[in-house]
Design a protein around this motif. Structure first.
Motif, PDB file in Angstrom:
ATOM      1  N   GLY A 122       0.916  -1.209  -0.021  1.00  0.00           N
ATOM      2  CA  GLY A 122       0.094   0.096  -0.101  1.00  0.00           C
ATOM      3  C   GLY A 122       0.778   1.280  -0.045  1.00  0.00           C
ATOM      4  O   GLY A 122       0.319   2.165  -0.037  1.00  0.00           O
ATOM      5  N   SER A 123       2.077   1.133  -0.070  1.00  0.00           N
ATOM      6  CA  SER A 123       2.916   2.557  -0.201  1.00  0.00           C
ATOM      7  C   SER A 123       3.108   3.249  -1.430  1.00  0.00           C
ATOM      8  O   SER A 123       3.421   4.255  -1.449  1.00  0.00           O
ATOM      9  CB  SER A 123       4.434   2.009   0.431  1.00  0.00           C
ATOM     10  N   GLY A 124       2.477   2.541  -2.528  1.00  0.00           N
ATOM     11  CA  GLY A 124       2.325   3.189  -3.781  1.00  0.00           C
ATOM     12  C   GLY A 124       3.248   2.885  -4.870  1.00  0.00           C
ATOM     13  O   GLY A 124       3.196   3.623  -5.767  1.00  0.00           O
ATOM     14  N   LYS A 125       3.763   1.658  -4.721  1.00  0.00           N
ATOM     15  CA  LYS A 125       4.817   1.113  -5.743  1.00  0.00           C
ATOM     16  C   LYS A 125       3.862   0.951  -6.899  1.00  0.00           C
ATOM     17  O   LYS A 125       4.467   1.505  -8.220  1.00  0.00           O
ATOM     18  CB  LYS A 125       5.359  -0.312  -5.289  1.00  0.00           C
ATOM     19  N   GLY A 126       2.902   0.306  -6.733  1.00  0.00           N
ATOM     20  CA  GLY A 126       2.059   0.163  -8.347  1.00  0.00           C
ATOM     21  C   GLY A 126       1.273   1.200  -8.724  1.00  0.00           C
ATOM     22  O   GLY A 126       1.251   1.295 -10.148  1.00  0.00           O
ATOM     23  N   THR A 127       1.006   2.082  -7.966  1.00  0.00           N
ATOM     24  CA  THR A 127       0.509   3.521  -8.325  1.00  0.00           C
ATOM     25  C   THR A 127       1.458   4.302  -9.127  1.00  0.00           C
ATOM     26  O   THR A 127       1.280   4.696 -10.215  1.00  0.00           O
ATOM     27  CB  THR A 127      -0.108   4.363  -7.318  1.00  0.00           C
ATOM     28  N   GLN A 128       2.643   4.462  -8.772  1.00  0.00           N
ATOM     29  CA  GLN A 128       3.725   5.346  -9.372  1.00  0.00           C
ATOM     30  C   GLN A 128       4.458   4.678 -10.644  1.00  0.00           C
ATOM     31  O   GLN A 128       4.990   5.326 -11.438  1.00  0.00           O
ATOM     32  CB  GLN A 128       4.940   5.633  -8.316  1.00  0.00           C
ATOM     33  N   SER A 129       4.239   3.331 -10.501  1.00  0.00           N
ATOM     34  CA  SER A 129       5.226   2.450 -11.620  1.00  0.00           C
ATOM     35  C   SER A 129       4.951   2.719 -13.041  1.00  0.00           C
ATOM     36  O   SER A 129       5.708   3.053 -13.888  1.00  0.00           O
ATOM     37  CB  SER A 129       4.858   0.827 -11.539  1.00  0.00           C
ATOM     38  N   PRO A 130       3.518   2.988 -13.528  1.00  0.00           N
ATOM     39  CA  PRO A 130       3.224   3.228 -14.869  1.00  0.00           C
ATOM     40  C   PRO A 130       3.858   4.601 -15.401  1.00  0.00           C
ATOM     41  O   PRO A 130       4.224   4.812 -16.441  1.00  0.00           O
ATOM     42  CB  PRO A 130       1.571   3.706 -14.812  1.00  0.00           C
ATOM     43  N   MET A 131       3.864   5.652 -14.288  1.00  0.00           N
ATOM     44  CA  MET A 131       4.458   6.868 -14.686  1.00  0.00           C
ATOM     45  C   MET A 131       6.089   6.905 -15.083  1.00  0.00           C
ATOM     46  O   MET A 131       6.587   7.192 -16.097  1.00  0.00           O
ATOM     47  CB  MET A 131       4.276   8.065 -13.788  1.00  0.00           C
ATOM     48  N   ILE A 132       6.593   5.985 -14.314  1.00  0.00           N
ATOM     49  CA  ILE A 132       8.253   5.767 -14.295  1.00  0.00           C
ATOM     50  C   ILE A 132       8.262   5.007 -15.636  1.00  0.00           C
ATOM     51  O   ILE A 132       9.149   5.257 -16.438  1.00  0.00           O
ATOM     52  CB  ILE A 132       8.687   4.864 -13.153  1.00  0.00           C
ATOM     53  N   LYS A 133       7.524   4.079 -15.887  1.00  0.00           N
ATOM     54  CA  LYS A 133       7.605   3.004 -16.996  1.00  0.00           C
ATOM     55  C   LYS A 133       7.498   3.934 -18.341  1.00  0.00           C
ATOM     56  O   LYS A 133       8.509   3.709 -19.047  1.00  0.00           O
ATOM     57  CB  LYS A 133       6.472   2.011 -16.816  1.00  0.00           C
ATOM     58  N   ASP A 134       6.542   4.831 -18.259  1.00  0.00           N
ATOM     59  CA  ASP A 134       6.348   5.463 -19.688  1.00  0.00           C
ATOM     60  C   ASP A 134       7.544   6.562 -19.722  1.00  0.00           C
ATOM     61  O   ASP A 134       7.861   6.933 -20.550  1.00  0.00           O
ATOM     62  CB  ASP A 134       4.952   6.250 -19.605  1.00  0.00           C
ATOM     63  N   GLU A 135       7.852   7.065 -18.497  1.00  0.00           N
ATOM     64  CA  GLU A 135       8.916   8.240 -18.736  1.00  0.00           C
ATOM     65  C   GLU A 135      10.214   7.604 -19.320  1.00  0.00           C
ATOM     66  O   GLU A 135      10.803   8.421 -19.960  1.00  0.00           O
ATOM     67  CB  GLU A 135       9.240   8.713 -17.305  1.00  0.00           C
ATOM     68  N   TYR A 136      10.627   6.608 -18.615  1.00  0.00           N
ATOM     69  CA  TYR A 136      12.029   5.910 -19.110  1.00  0.00           C
ATOM     70  C   TYR A 136      12.010   4.729 -19.987  1.00  0.00           C
ATOM     71  O   TYR A 136      12.968   4.075 -20.252  1.00  0.00           O
ATOM     72  CB  TYR A 136      12.571   5.548 -17.700  1.00  0.00           C
ATOM     73  N   CYS A 137      10.824   4.424 -20.510  1.00  0.00           N
ATOM     74  CA  CYS A 137      10.809   3.212 -21.512  1.00  0.00           C
ATOM     75  C   CYS A 137      11.174   1.856 -20.846  1.00  0.00           C
ATOM     76  O   CYS A 137      11.987   1.066 -21.585  1.00  0.00           O
ATOM     77  CB  CYS A 137      11.533   3.679 -22.837  1.00  0.00           C
ATOM     78  N   LEU A 138      10.723   1.638 -19.718  1.00  0.00           N
ATOM     79  CA  LEU A 138      11.382   0.546 -19.052  1.00  0.00           C
ATOM     80  C   LEU A 138      10.110  -0.684 -19.025  1.00  0.00           C
ATOM     81  O   LEU A 138       9.078  -0.416 -19.259  1.00  0.00           O
ATOM     82  CB  LEU A 138      11.514   0.692 -17.497  1.00  0.00           C
ATOM     83  N   CYS A 139      10.184  -1.783 -18.585  1.00  0.00           N
ATOM     84  CA  CYS A 139       9.133  -2.793 -18.606  1.00  0.00           C
ATOM     85  C   CYS A 139       8.924  -2.748 -16.893  1.00  0.00           C
ATOM     86  O   CYS A 139       9.900  -2.547 -16.387  1.00  0.00           O
ATOM     87  CB  CYS A 139       9.539  -4.198 -19.100  1.00  0.00           C
ATOM     88  N   HIS A 140       7.761  -3.170 -16.715  1.00  0.00           N
ATOM     89  CA  HIS A 140       7.387  -3.105 -15.362  1.00  0.00           C
ATOM     90  C   HIS A 140       7.240  -4.564 -14.877  1.00  0.00           C
ATOM     91  O   HIS A 140       6.338  -5.237 -15.407  1.00  0.00           O
ATOM     92  CB  HIS A 140       6.027  -2.372 -15.036  1.00  0.00           C
TER      93      HIS A 140
END
Ligand code: AP5
Length: 258
Positions: free
Chosen positions: A42-60
Protein backbone atom coordinates in the motif's frame (compact mmCIF):
# COMPACT_ATOMS: atom_id res chain seq x y z
CA UNK A 1 5.43 -19.36 -40.94
CA UNK A 2 3.70 -17.05 -38.49
CA UNK A 3 2.76 -18.69 -35.19
CA UNK A 4 -0.92 -18.86 -34.27
CA UNK A 5 -0.31 -16.31 -31.48
CA UNK A 6 1.36 -13.68 -33.74
CA UNK A 7 -0.56 -10.51 -34.55
CA UNK A 8 -1.46 -9.60 -38.13
CA UNK A 9 -0.37 -5.96 -38.30
CA UNK A 10 -3.02 -5.24 -40.96
CA UNK A 11 -5.64 -5.87 -38.28
CA UNK A 12 -4.10 -3.38 -35.83
CA UNK A 13 -5.80 0.07 -36.01
CA UNK A 14 -3.59 2.76 -37.62
CA UNK A 15 -3.91 4.94 -34.52
CA UNK A 16 -2.47 2.17 -32.30
CA UNK A 17 0.39 1.55 -34.76
CA UNK A 18 1.20 5.28 -34.89
CA UNK A 19 1.14 5.59 -31.10
CA UNK A 20 3.48 2.61 -30.73
CA UNK A 21 5.79 3.96 -33.45
CA UNK A 22 6.02 7.38 -31.77
CA UNK A 23 6.65 5.67 -28.42
CA UNK A 24 9.51 3.64 -29.89
CA UNK A 25 11.03 6.72 -31.56
CA UNK A 26 10.94 8.59 -28.24
CA UNK A 27 12.53 5.59 -26.50
CA UNK A 28 15.52 5.31 -28.87
CA UNK A 29 17.38 8.13 -27.11
CA UNK A 30 16.58 7.02 -23.54
CA UNK A 31 19.49 5.60 -21.55
CA UNK A 32 19.21 2.12 -20.06
CA UNK A 33 17.93 2.09 -16.47
CA UNK A 34 17.34 -0.62 -13.90
CA UNK A 35 15.24 0.37 -10.89
CA UNK A 36 13.90 -1.36 -7.80
CA UNK A 37 10.83 -0.10 -5.91
CA UNK A 38 10.76 -1.19 -2.26
CA UNK A 39 8.07 -0.40 0.27
CA UNK A 40 5.41 -1.97 2.44
CA UNK A 41 2.01 -3.05 1.06
CA UNK A 42 0.00 0.00 0.00
CA UNK A 43 2.98 2.36 -0.06
CA UNK A 44 2.24 3.27 -3.71
CA UNK A 45 4.72 1.19 -5.73
CA UNK A 46 2.06 0.00 -8.19
CA UNK A 47 0.55 3.50 -8.41
CA UNK A 48 3.84 5.19 -9.39
CA UNK A 49 5.10 2.41 -11.70
CA UNK A 50 3.12 3.33 -14.87
CA UNK A 51 4.50 6.89 -14.82
CA UNK A 52 8.10 5.70 -14.35
CA UNK A 53 7.65 3.01 -17.01
CA UNK A 54 6.40 5.51 -19.60
CA UNK A 55 8.92 8.22 -18.73
CA UNK A 56 11.98 5.95 -19.03
CA UNK A 57 10.70 3.31 -21.52
CA UNK A 58 11.17 0.46 -19.07
CA UNK A 59 9.22 -2.74 -18.53
CA UNK A 60 7.31 -3.08 -15.25
CA UNK A 61 7.92 -6.41 -13.54
CA UNK A 62 5.66 -6.85 -10.50
CA UNK A 63 6.13 -10.25 -8.88
CA UNK A 64 2.80 -9.95 -7.03
CA UNK A 65 0.92 -9.44 -10.35
CA UNK A 66 2.79 -12.34 -11.98
CA UNK A 67 2.06 -14.64 -9.05
CA UNK A 68 -1.65 -13.65 -8.98
CA UNK A 69 -1.87 -14.42 -12.73
CA UNK A 70 -0.29 -17.84 -12.08
CA UNK A 71 -2.74 -18.50 -9.22
CA UNK A 72 -5.72 -17.50 -11.41
CA UNK A 73 -4.50 -19.77 -14.23
CA UNK A 74 -3.87 -22.60 -11.72
CA UNK A 75 -0.39 -23.24 -13.14
CA UNK A 76 1.98 -25.46 -11.08
CA UNK A 77 3.72 -22.25 -9.92
CA UNK A 78 0.37 -20.70 -8.94
CA UNK A 79 -0.67 -23.78 -6.98
CA UNK A 80 2.60 -23.64 -4.99
CA UNK A 81 2.33 -19.87 -4.37
CA UNK A 82 -1.37 -19.63 -3.41
CA UNK A 83 -1.23 -20.78 0.21
CA UNK A 84 1.58 -18.37 1.23
CA UNK A 85 -0.06 -15.45 -0.62
CA UNK A 86 -3.47 -15.97 0.99
CA UNK A 87 -1.80 -15.86 4.42
CA UNK A 88 0.26 -12.75 3.60
CA UNK A 89 3.53 -14.70 3.79
CA UNK A 90 6.31 -14.65 1.20
CA UNK A 91 6.55 -17.41 -1.40
CA UNK A 92 9.91 -19.17 -1.74
CA UNK A 93 12.95 -17.32 -3.14
CA UNK A 94 13.46 -19.96 -5.86
CA UNK A 95 9.93 -19.50 -7.26
CA UNK A 96 10.13 -15.72 -7.61
CA UNK A 97 13.73 -15.62 -8.84
CA UNK A 98 12.74 -18.06 -11.60
CA UNK A 99 9.86 -15.89 -12.83
CA UNK A 100 11.93 -12.68 -12.74
CA UNK A 101 14.83 -14.28 -14.63
CA UNK A 102 12.40 -15.32 -17.38
CA UNK A 103 10.48 -12.02 -17.47
CA UNK A 104 13.63 -9.88 -17.88
CA UNK A 105 14.26 -11.49 -21.27
CA UNK A 106 11.15 -9.86 -22.80
CA UNK A 107 11.82 -7.38 -25.67
CA UNK A 108 9.97 -4.68 -23.68
CA UNK A 109 12.80 -4.85 -21.09
CA UNK A 110 15.41 -3.82 -23.68
CA UNK A 111 15.91 -0.37 -22.08
CA UNK A 112 15.83 -1.81 -18.57
CA UNK A 113 13.18 -2.55 -15.96
CA UNK A 114 11.30 -1.53 -12.85
CA UNK A 115 11.24 -4.30 -10.27
CA UNK A 116 8.13 -3.82 -8.12
CA UNK A 117 7.92 -6.16 -5.11
CA UNK A 118 11.23 -7.88 -5.86
CA UNK A 119 13.71 -8.54 -4.27
CA UNK A 120 11.95 -9.02 -0.94
CA UNK A 121 14.65 -10.97 0.93
CA UNK A 122 18.43 -10.54 1.08
CA UNK A 123 18.68 -13.97 -0.56
CA UNK A 124 16.63 -12.71 -3.54
CA UNK A 125 18.82 -9.57 -3.74
CA UNK A 126 21.99 -11.69 -3.86
CA UNK A 127 20.51 -13.97 -6.54
CA UNK A 128 19.50 -10.90 -8.55
CA UNK A 129 23.05 -9.52 -8.34
CA UNK A 130 24.41 -12.83 -9.66
CA UNK A 131 21.87 -12.80 -12.51
CA UNK A 132 22.75 -9.22 -13.51
CA UNK A 133 26.49 -9.79 -13.20
CA UNK A 134 26.23 -12.53 -15.83
CA UNK A 135 24.59 -9.96 -18.16
CA UNK A 136 27.25 -7.33 -17.32
CA UNK A 137 24.70 -4.85 -15.93
CA UNK A 138 23.68 -3.56 -12.49
CA UNK A 139 20.88 -1.87 -10.56
CA UNK A 140 21.02 1.94 -10.96
CA UNK A 141 18.69 3.00 -8.20
CA UNK A 142 16.46 1.70 -5.40
CA UNK A 143 13.42 3.85 -4.55
CA UNK A 144 12.49 3.37 -0.89
CA UNK A 145 8.76 4.11 -0.41
CA UNK A 146 9.09 5.09 3.25
CA UNK A 147 5.77 5.37 5.11
CA UNK A 148 4.33 4.78 8.57
CA UNK A 149 2.38 1.51 9.03
CA UNK A 150 -0.61 3.38 10.51
CA UNK A 151 -1.47 4.92 7.09
CA UNK A 152 -1.60 1.62 5.24
CA UNK A 153 -4.79 -0.08 6.44
CA UNK A 154 -7.04 2.59 4.93
CA UNK A 155 -5.12 2.44 1.63
CA UNK A 156 -5.23 -1.36 1.43
CA UNK A 157 -8.84 -1.95 2.46
CA UNK A 158 -10.10 0.80 0.09
CA UNK A 159 -8.22 -0.50 -2.96
CA UNK A 160 -10.07 -1.90 -6.00
CA UNK A 161 -8.24 -3.27 -9.03
CA UNK A 162 -8.88 -4.10 -12.66
CA UNK A 163 -7.24 -7.54 -12.86
CA UNK A 164 -6.59 -7.59 -16.64
CA UNK A 165 -4.61 -4.32 -16.74
CA UNK A 166 -3.44 -4.04 -13.12
CA UNK A 167 -5.05 -0.57 -12.89
CA UNK A 168 -5.59 0.33 -9.27
CA UNK A 169 -8.26 2.56 -7.72
CA UNK A 170 -9.17 3.67 -4.22
CA UNK A 171 -12.67 4.43 -2.94
CA UNK A 172 -11.42 7.66 -1.28
CA UNK A 173 -8.04 8.61 -2.80
CA UNK A 174 -8.45 7.56 -6.46
CA UNK A 175 -12.10 6.67 -7.15
CA UNK A 176 -13.16 5.33 -10.57
CA UNK A 177 -15.61 7.43 -12.58
CA UNK A 178 -18.33 4.85 -11.91
CA UNK A 179 -18.20 2.91 -8.64
CA UNK A 180 -16.90 -0.66 -9.12
CA UNK A 181 -16.16 -0.20 -12.84
CA UNK A 182 -12.84 0.24 -14.71
CA UNK A 183 -12.59 3.70 -16.34
CA UNK A 184 -11.00 2.39 -19.56
CA UNK A 185 -12.77 -0.90 -20.32
CA UNK A 186 -15.97 -0.62 -18.30
CA UNK A 187 -15.20 -4.05 -16.82
CA UNK A 188 -15.88 -4.81 -13.14
CA UNK A 189 -13.25 -4.05 -10.48
CA UNK A 190 -12.36 -6.56 -7.77
CA UNK A 191 -10.76 -6.49 -4.32
CA UNK A 192 -7.65 -8.61 -3.74
CA UNK A 193 -8.13 -11.56 -1.40
CA UNK A 194 -5.16 -10.43 0.72
CA UNK A 195 -6.38 -6.81 1.01
CA UNK A 196 -7.96 -7.25 4.46
CA UNK A 197 -6.87 -5.68 7.76
CA UNK A 198 -6.05 -9.15 9.17
CA UNK A 199 -3.83 -10.30 6.26
CA UNK A 200 -2.21 -6.86 6.12
CA UNK A 201 -0.76 -7.54 9.60
CA UNK A 202 1.12 -10.63 8.29
CA UNK A 203 2.23 -8.77 5.16
CA UNK A 204 3.64 -5.92 7.27
CA UNK A 205 5.32 -8.42 9.56
CA UNK A 206 6.99 -10.07 6.54
CA UNK A 207 8.01 -6.62 5.26
CA UNK A 208 9.69 -5.54 8.52
CA UNK A 209 11.43 -8.86 9.17
CA UNK A 210 12.40 -9.99 5.67
CA UNK A 211 12.35 -6.96 3.34
CA UNK A 212 13.71 -4.07 5.43
CA UNK A 213 17.16 -5.76 5.50
CA UNK A 214 17.10 -5.53 1.68
CA UNK A 215 17.02 -1.71 1.99
CA UNK A 216 20.17 -1.88 4.17
CA UNK A 217 21.75 -4.20 1.58
CA UNK A 218 21.35 -1.55 -1.14
CA UNK A 219 22.03 1.37 1.22
CA UNK A 220 25.54 -0.03 1.69
CA UNK A 221 25.97 0.05 -2.11
CA UNK A 222 25.00 3.76 -2.07
CA UNK A 223 22.08 3.50 -4.48
CA UNK A 224 19.02 4.12 -2.26
CA UNK A 225 16.82 7.22 -2.64
CA UNK A 226 14.17 7.66 0.03
CA UNK A 227 10.68 8.96 -0.86
CA UNK A 228 7.98 10.45 1.37
CA UNK A 229 5.36 7.87 0.40
CA UNK A 230 2.77 9.30 2.82
CA UNK A 231 2.32 12.35 0.55
CA UNK A 232 -0.34 12.57 -2.17
CA UNK A 233 0.20 10.50 -5.35
CA UNK A 234 1.02 13.69 -7.29
CA UNK A 235 3.61 14.81 -4.73
CA UNK A 236 5.24 11.37 -4.69
CA UNK A 237 5.42 11.47 -8.51
CA UNK A 238 7.18 14.85 -8.25
CA UNK A 239 9.72 13.37 -5.82
CA UNK A 240 10.38 10.47 -8.20
CA UNK A 241 10.85 12.87 -11.12
CA UNK A 242 13.26 14.94 -9.06
CA UNK A 243 15.39 11.90 -8.37
CA UNK A 244 15.11 10.35 -11.80
CA UNK A 245 16.66 12.54 -14.49
CA UNK A 246 20.14 12.76 -13.00
CA UNK A 247 21.81 9.49 -12.06
CA UNK A 248 24.27 11.25 -9.76
CA UNK A 249 21.65 13.22 -7.87
CA UNK A 250 20.83 12.13 -4.33
CA UNK A 251 21.94 8.56 -4.84
CA UNK A 252 22.80 8.01 -1.20
CA UNK A 253 20.69 10.67 0.39
CA UNK A 254 17.06 11.11 1.22
CA UNK A 255 15.02 14.05 -0.08
CA UNK A 256 15.46 15.55 3.44
CA UNK A 257 19.21 15.85 2.96
CA UNK A 258 19.00 18.22 0.01
P1 AP5 B 1 2.40 -7.60 -4.04
O1 AP5 B 1 1.36 -7.71 -5.07
O2 AP5 B 1 3.78 -7.19 -4.44
O3 AP5 B 1 1.83 -6.71 -2.87
P2 AP5 B 1 2.52 -5.68 -1.89
O4 AP5 B 1 3.97 -5.53 -1.88
O5 AP5 B 1 1.92 -6.05 -0.61
O6 AP5 B 1 2.18 -4.34 -2.50
P3 AP5 B 1 0.79 -3.79 -2.87
O7 AP5 B 1 0.47 -4.11 -4.29
O8 AP5 B 1 -0.23 -4.16 -1.86
O9 AP5 B 1 1.08 -2.23 -2.65
P4 AP5 B 1 1.56 -1.05 -3.59
O10 AP5 B 1 2.74 -0.43 -2.92
O11 AP5 B 1 1.75 -1.46 -5.02
O12 AP5 B 1 0.31 -0.09 -3.42
P5 AP5 B 1 -0.61 0.62 -4.50
O13 AP5 B 1 0.18 1.54 -5.35
O14 AP5 B 1 -1.52 -0.34 -5.18
O15 AP5 B 1 2.59 -9.03 -3.29
C1 AP5 B 1 1.49 -9.83 -2.91
C2 AP5 B 1 1.97 -11.16 -2.34
O16 AP5 B 1 2.72 -11.88 -3.37
C3 AP5 B 1 2.95 -11.08 -1.17
O17 AP5 B 1 2.28 -10.95 0.06
C4 AP5 B 1 3.70 -12.43 -1.30
O18 AP5 B 1 2.95 -13.50 -0.80
C5 AP5 B 1 3.82 -12.60 -2.81
N1 AP5 B 1 5.08 -12.06 -3.35
C6 AP5 B 1 5.17 -11.03 -4.25
N2 AP5 B 1 6.47 -10.79 -4.53
C7 AP5 B 1 7.21 -11.68 -3.80
C8 AP5 B 1 8.60 -11.88 -3.65
N3 AP5 B 1 9.51 -11.14 -4.31
N4 AP5 B 1 9.01 -12.87 -2.81
C9 AP5 B 1 8.12 -13.63 -2.15
N5 AP5 B 1 6.78 -13.46 -2.23
C10 AP5 B 1 6.32 -12.49 -3.06
O19 AP5 B 1 -1.50 1.55 -3.51
C11 AP5 B 1 -2.42 0.97 -2.60
C12 AP5 B 1 -3.71 1.79 -2.58
O20 AP5 B 1 -3.42 3.10 -2.07
C13 AP5 B 1 -4.34 1.99 -3.96
O21 AP5 B 1 -5.73 1.90 -3.84
C14 AP5 B 1 -3.92 3.41 -4.38
O22 AP5 B 1 -4.91 4.04 -5.15
C15 AP5 B 1 -3.74 4.11 -3.03
N6 AP5 B 1 -2.59 5.01 -3.04
C16 AP5 B 1 -1.38 4.81 -3.62
N7 AP5 B 1 -0.57 5.86 -3.39
C17 AP5 B 1 -1.28 6.74 -2.63
C18 AP5 B 1 -0.98 8.02 -2.05
N8 AP5 B 1 0.21 8.62 -2.24
N9 AP5 B 1 -1.94 8.63 -1.31
C19 AP5 B 1 -3.18 8.03 -1.13
N10 AP5 B 1 -3.51 6.83 -1.66
C20 AP5 B 1 -2.58 6.19 -2.40
Amino acid sequence: MASSSSVNLEDVPSESLMTELLRRMKCVTKPEKRLILIGPPGSGKGTQSPMIKDEYCLCHLATGDMLRAAVAAKTPLGVKAKEAMDKGELVSDELVVGIIDEAMKKPSCQKGFILDGFPRTVGQAQMLDEMLEKQGVKIDKVLDFAIDDSILEERITGRWIHPASGRSYHTKFAPPKVLGVDDVTGEPLIQRKDDTAAVLKSRLDAFHKQTEPVIDYYWKKGIVAKLHAEKSPKEVTEEVQKIGPNDHLMLVSSIDDE
